[in-house]
Every structure is written in C-alpha cells, then in structure tokens.
Write a protein that holds these residues in place. Sequence first.
Motif, PDB file in Angstrom:
ATOM      1  N   THR A 246     -10.927   3.711 -34.563  1.00  0.00           N
ATOM      2  CA  THR A 246      -9.939   4.749 -34.833  1.00  0.00           C
ATOM      3  C   THR A 246     -10.544   6.095 -34.480  1.00  0.00           C
ATOM      4  N   GLU A 247      -9.839   7.161 -34.777  1.00  0.00           N
ATOM      5  CA  GLU A 247     -10.358   8.485 -34.490  1.00  0.00           C
ATOM      6  C   GLU A 247     -10.018   9.439 -35.614  1.00  0.00           C
TER       7      GLU A 247
ATOM      8  N   PHE B 141      -1.640   4.091 -47.472  1.00  0.00           N
ATOM      9  CA  PHE B 141      -1.791   5.537 -47.328  1.00  0.00           C
ATOM     10  C   PHE B 141      -0.948   5.984 -46.142  1.00  0.00           C
ATOM     11  N   ALA B 142      -0.467   7.217 -46.203  1.00  0.00           N
ATOM     12  CA  ALA B 142       0.287   7.777 -45.073  1.00  0.00           C
ATOM     13  C   ALA B 142      -0.172   9.202 -44.829  1.00  0.00           C
ATOM     14  N   GLY B 143      -0.255   9.566 -43.577  1.00  0.00           N
ATOM     15  CA  GLY B 143      -0.648  10.922 -43.209  1.00  0.00           C
ATOM     16  C   GLY B 143       0.029  11.336 -41.932  1.00  0.00           C
ATOM     17  N   PRO B 144      -0.350  12.480 -41.381  1.00  0.00           N
ATOM     18  CA  PRO B 144       0.324  12.999 -40.194  1.00  0.00           C
ATOM     19  C   PRO B 144       0.287  12.074 -38.984  1.00  0.00           C
ATOM     20  N   ARG B 145      -0.790  11.251 -38.869  1.00  0.00           N
ATOM     21  CA  ARG B 145      -0.881  10.426 -37.661  1.00  0.00           C
ATOM     22  C   ARG B 145      -1.177   8.956 -37.937  1.00  0.00           C
ATOM     23  N   ARG B 146      -1.197   8.563 -39.200  1.00  0.00           N
ATOM     24  CA  ARG B 146      -1.590   7.174 -39.445  1.00  0.00           C
ATOM     25  C   ARG B 146      -0.972   6.606 -40.710  1.00  0.00           C
ATOM     26  N   LEU B 147      -0.679   5.295 -40.640  1.00  0.00           N
ATOM     27  CA  LEU B 147      -0.344   4.497 -41.810  1.00  0.00           C
ATOM     28  C   LEU B 147      -1.485   3.510 -42.010  1.00  0.00           C
ATOM     29  N   THR B 148      -1.970   3.415 -43.237  1.00  0.00           N
ATOM     30  CA  THR B 148      -3.134   2.582 -43.517  1.00  0.00           C
ATOM     31  C   THR B 148      -2.847   1.650 -44.673  1.00  0.00           C
TER      32      THR B 148
ATOM     33  N   LEU C  69      -8.820  -7.050 -46.095  1.00  0.00           N
ATOM     34  CA  LEU C  69      -8.002  -6.806 -44.907  1.00  0.00           C
ATOM     35  C   LEU C  69      -7.785  -5.306 -44.776  1.00  0.00           C
ATOM     36  N   LEU C  70      -8.061  -4.766 -43.585  1.00  0.00           N
ATOM     37  CA  LEU C  70      -7.859  -3.341 -43.310  1.00  0.00           C
ATOM     38  C   LEU C  70      -6.967  -3.202 -42.091  1.00  0.00           C
ATOM     39  N   LEU C  71      -5.898  -2.407 -42.239  1.00  0.00           N
ATOM     40  CA  LEU C  71      -4.953  -2.185 -41.147  1.00  0.00           C
ATOM     41  C   LEU C  71      -4.662  -0.710 -41.017  1.00  0.00           C
ATOM     42  N   GLU C  72      -4.729  -0.190 -39.788  1.00  0.00           N
ATOM     43  CA  GLU C  72      -4.292   1.179 -39.527  1.00  0.00           C
ATOM     44  C   GLU C  72      -3.380   1.176 -38.309  1.00  0.00           C
ATOM     45  N   LEU C  73      -2.210   1.825 -38.461  1.00  0.00           N
ATOM     46  CA  LEU C  73      -1.271   2.012 -37.366  1.00  0.00           C
ATOM     47  C   LEU C  73      -1.317   3.491 -36.998  1.00  0.00           C
ATOM     48  N   PHE C  74      -1.928   3.784 -35.849  1.00  0.00           N
ATOM     49  CA  PHE C  74      -2.212   5.166 -35.448  1.00  0.00           C
ATOM     50  C   PHE C  74      -1.215   5.605 -34.380  1.00  0.00           C
ATOM     51  N   SER C  75      -0.583   6.755 -34.591  1.00  0.00           N
ATOM     52  CA  SER C  75       0.479   7.195 -33.673  1.00  0.00           C
ATOM     53  C   SER C  75       0.425   8.699 -33.486  1.00  0.00           C
ATOM     54  N   GLU C  76       1.362   9.198 -32.702  1.00  0.00           N
ATOM     55  CA  GLU C  76       1.588  10.646 -32.670  1.00  0.00           C
ATOM     56  C   GLU C  76       2.169  11.067 -34.028  1.00  0.00           C
TER      57      GLU C  76
ATOM     58  N   LYS D  67      -0.175   4.487 -30.756  1.00  0.00           N
ATOM     59  CA  LYS D  67      -1.306   4.601 -29.844  1.00  0.00           C
ATOM     60  C   LYS D  67      -2.371   3.523 -30.042  1.00  0.00           C
ATOM     61  N   ARG D  68      -2.600   3.156 -31.300  1.00  0.00           N
ATOM     62  CA  ARG D  68      -3.734   2.275 -31.567  1.00  0.00           C
ATOM     63  C   ARG D  68      -3.461   1.468 -32.825  1.00  0.00           C
ATOM     64  N   ILE D  69      -3.984   0.242 -32.865  1.00  0.00           N
ATOM     65  CA  ILE D  69      -3.894  -0.580 -34.072  1.00  0.00           C
ATOM     66  C   ILE D  69      -5.304  -1.042 -34.443  1.00  0.00           C
ATOM     67  N   LEU D  70      -5.751  -0.653 -35.614  1.00  0.00           N
ATOM     68  CA  LEU D  70      -6.998  -1.164 -36.160  1.00  0.00           C
ATOM     69  C   LEU D  70      -6.645  -2.265 -37.143  1.00  0.00           C
ATOM     70  N   CYS D  71      -7.185  -3.453 -36.927  1.00  0.00           N
ATOM     71  CA  CYS D  71      -6.897  -4.566 -37.837  1.00  0.00           C
ATOM     72  C   CYS D  71      -8.162  -5.408 -37.972  1.00  0.00           C
TER      73      CYS D  71
END
Length: 669
Positions: free
Chosen positions: A173-174, A46-53, A4-11, A149-153
């Motif tokens: 994603t980007e 994982f957490a970074g400036p624009r995404r939680l994974t 399972l892969l999930l990314e929550l992409f935001s500002e 902005k985007r949800i990768l699941c």
Amino acid sequence: MPQLLLELFSEEIPARMQAQAARDLERMARDKLAAEGFLPEALKTFAGPRRLTLVAEGVPVAQADRHEEVKGPKVGAPEQALEGFLRKNGLAREQLIERDGVYFAHLHRHGRATPQIVAEIVESIVRTFPWPKSMVSGTSKLRWVRPLKRILCVFDREVVPFEIEGIRSGDVTEGHRFMGSGQPFQARDFDEYQDGLARTFVVLDAEERKERIMDAARTLCFARNFELVEDEGLLDEVAGLAEWPTPVMGDMDPAFLDLPPEVIRTSMRVHQRYFAVRDPATGFLVPHFVTVANIEAKDGGATIAKGNAKVLSARLNDARFFWNEDLSKTLESRLEKLKGVTFHAKLGTMFDRVERITALARDLAPFVRPDGITTQKAEQAARLAKADLVSGMVGEFPELQGIMGGYYAEKEGLDPEVVDAIRLHYRPQGPSDAVPVSSVAATVALADKLDTLVSFFNIGEKPTGSKDPFALRRSALGVIRILLQTRTRLPLRKFASDDLLAFFADRLKVLLREQGQRHDLVDAVFALGDDDLVRIVSRVDHLDRFLATEDGKNLLAGYKRAVNILRAEEKKGPLPAGEPTDMAGAPPEESGLINAVGHAEIELGKALDREDFEAAMRELAALRASVDAFFDKVLVNSDVSAERDNRLRLLVKVRDAMGRVADFSQVTG
C-alpha cells in the motif's frame, strides 16, 4: 489464530460516504464469512479519504468439513427437475433417499482453504458494494465510488491471490499523497500496516483524526484567548477530507463582523469548511477561523491561512451583497413573490401555505395564551414567517430560513415577540433542539407544524415504514414537545383527523418510551378518547407510579380477573343491566365492595373533574382491599341466579369505575 487484512485503495472517497462505507464493509464481510462457517474473534473496519480497511482476528486456516441434508424434488416430479438437482449437487440417483414423498440427499462437503474462500468473498464485496454513487474508469467494467487502484489482501501473513478487472491483490500500500515517502510499503499484518501508515503520515482511524483535529484546534484558540465554535457535523466532514489533518488558524477582515454571525458561520462551514472562533467572555465571533489542512506546511501554515482568508473574503463579500439587497425590501413586500413558489403540487403555493398557517395561528393562539394581543402578534408573525424564502440570503443558504427572517423583521423594527416567532418557528427540528416557549413563538411554531401534518395527511401522504419524505414524524414530535413544555391545553381533535390523532399517539409513545415510560400506559389512557396531550401525559405519569405499588399491582390483577369473568359471561348472552343492590343475606365482602365502589365513583368523579390524578389514584388504591376480599370470599357464579346477576352487575361497576381512569385491559403485566 490467523489474521485477515484487507485494504481497498482508491482515488478520493467523498467524506459523506465514508462512515456508511465502513459499516457496509463490516456487514458484508461478517455475513459472507458467517455463511462459510467462519466466526472471527474480532472484526473492525476503517474508512478514510482514499482507503477502506478491514481487519479480522481469529479466522481459521481452513473451513471445517460440512455434513448437510439437502431437500430435492418431490417423488414423481418431472425428470428434468430431478436431473437438475443431481447435477447441481454432484450426485448419482442411487444416493437419493425417499422420505414422505420427497427426495433427500446427504452431502459431505470437504472444507476449503481460507484463502480460496476469502478471494471469492472479496471479489463479491467489491463487485456488489452499495455505494450511493459509483463510476467506471477506462475500459474496466468495475463500478466503484472513484477508480480503484490497489487491493491489499493478506491472510496469515501471506498474500491471498486473486485479480479483479486487472487489479491484482498484493501486500503493498502507500501513505500520504504528498508527505509520504513516495514509495509503496509492504504490510503482512495489521501492526505492520498501521505502523507503516503512521510513518507515512496517514491516520487510519476516523475517531483518532477527529481527536487530532479538536485537540489542535482548541490549542490554537486557547493560545490567543479564543474559543473554538464546535460543530460536530463539520468535524465529521473534515475528518474525512484529510489523512493527516493539521488545523491552521487564519484571519478574516474584521469589517465582516457586522454581518449576522449565522451568515458568517454558514459561509465558513458550507463553502469553505472552516470552524468559526469566538471570544469566550462575550460569546461574539472574532475575526479568525480554523481550517484543516492535509499537510504540515514548512511555514507553519501561514501561506495556507492567507490563501484561505482570500477565498473567505470573496464569499463574505457575496454574503454582504445579499444582506444589503435583502434589507432594501420589507418582508411584507416579498409575500407576492411566494405566489410563484410551489409548496406541493396538491397543496398549492407557498402563499397558500402562509394563509393556512396564519389562520391556524389565529385559532391556536387562545389555547396557548388567551389574550387578544398574543393572537394579533401570532397572526402577524405567521404571515411573515415564510417571506425570507424568497430573499437572496436564504436562496444562497437555505439552512438560514427563519433565522434571516428574524433579522429582517428586527431591522424593520417589528415587535420583539414577532421577531422571535419568525426566527424560531421551525423549531424544534430535532430531539436536541430547543422548544420555543414564549406564547407568540410557540403559537406560530405549532401552526407551521400542524399545517404540515394536516395538509399531507389530507392528501394521503403519510409515513410508511422507514419512509417519511416530508418529515412528518419530526413535525408531530415537535408539536408534542411544544404542547408539553408550554403546558398548552390543546384539544387536538379540533384540528386533526382520527388517523392523525392515532399518529400523534404513536409519536407520543415513542417520546415517552425514550424517557423510560411504558407505551402500554399511553394506549390505556388514549383509549379514553382524550385528545389533550398535557392531561394524557399527567394521567400516564400518575398511573405509572400507582401501578408500581403493591395496591396498584393487586388491583390490576383484580381488574383482569373481573374482566375475564365478564367476557366469559358475555359470550353466553347480554350481561344483566342495572345497579347492584345490597341483598339480604349477602356476604359482608359483597356489601363492602358495593359500598366501596359507590364511594369510589363519587370521589373519582370529583378528582377527575379537577384533574387531580394523584387523588384519583388514591381512590383506586382504597378500592383494592374490598376487591381482594370479594374475590377471596364470594363466589360470583352462584347457583342462585339473583345472586349471580347481582355480582356480575357489581363487577361491571368495578370495571367501569376503574375505566374512568384508564382502560386497564390495555395494561400489560
């Protein structure tokens, strides 16, 4: 098994929130998957400036069928309650089983496909995510730290279909906002995802970003024979600001080096998030800094460095203004202004606090070092220690309180011991912080922390559970560390209430436990009523070593046996008073224990009076053989009342003699 892969992409996600967000995502996902019967083989976030994974390995393709017994209402409960239970569980009345006056139902639930469950879990996580601060964007009702902005699941290389407030899940994603290709890319598993981010200049793992920053920054410094001034807190922050962190070295005006180095470093750190640079040979700062850019510039970062240098110069010019203004006034002249600064509504002004600390320093000084010079200097330092709180520099940089007061005192030409006491009186502020050990500095630091503790305990503001808004636990640990490191023999009862003494005991147990000591031994020694922490710790240390020996273990067993007998007898009535005597015809083991404990009492008294705890433990060790022999050969509950009473008196004597060293009843094991 599938992934399972999930990314929550935001500002942009604030750097200070990222680490906790990664932990919260892991916790929520793990709990919700477990509630559905899923136990992934591995789960990482994982957490970074624009995404939680999140990536979870080994998730089954479907939920297993589940059989469960559900408890319903009691027999005779209102009809509405029974109907509600049946409706909720999709049951008919004839499916119920009555047992012990209660209805039960056996349910068979068919397992659902994993994507269906994952869709529900992700929506629940997104809608209830515990951001410290969140916002809504546009017409959406969704609250997120910044606009989502985007949800990768993706599960098992297939998109998990769902939609949250108009955001459809997908497998796209980007990368980097500026250095990426500008086009989104597809990722159907974690390898494709991580590789795609790397190609588009995104380092996913925060620890990898930190390593990248440190390696490059150290290399830049080494190339010019400099050394990076490392800062773990700053590293955590800048690693959360850049997806493709690229350290760049910049230059600053050397004229600013006449400012205190703490001012330069704090201005760099707080305002600009720069790392300072020093000469490894002297330890002094050099006119350079390292900033962390989020791009690899074509000119090697020259333009970035130049722009950052301009901003830093403006900040340091402000700092110089505060520095010069502050030096135009003495610390003493600032005290009047403290009368207008509230310390706490129930504890008066900061000036009131200064007067309390000064009085405490005067009382504490003779215990730290019994000479009038220390007392005089400690009073002066305590009186001036808080004066820098109303200076311009501390107003701009509150973290420099105390440090700036030390510089101002030094510029005034005050005694070096007074200067150090002002500079160091907040220490230690944490477990890794150094303890002030000179007599004047230790006295003022103790006075500062004791005033905090005594004042807040007096108004009932004590720590509760995990809440400690006034950092009283830290203050107590600071007092303990200063007393132990300086070997100050302070009678705490002279300064602290009973509940504050108990608080110190609890903090001491925490400290000793972290050092590998047993907390029950602290209780055993504190039970004697001693309030000298140096003596208490010495007793605990010697007691610990004694109880690790065979003599210690066996004597403790004998003590507990004696105490159990005495407790049983006390339930029947008062124990016989008086001293045991060497009765005619008594077994030699009884006479031997009478003589042994009599000798031990005398020698224990001598050893304890001179605080020779090693000798005291030797006396206890010598008592062990006589105690063992007594219990092996002598029947305490003799049918002859005179013998029984005499032997009970003897056990009381053994208990009381050992009780002069510690309350062994509180020792476990």
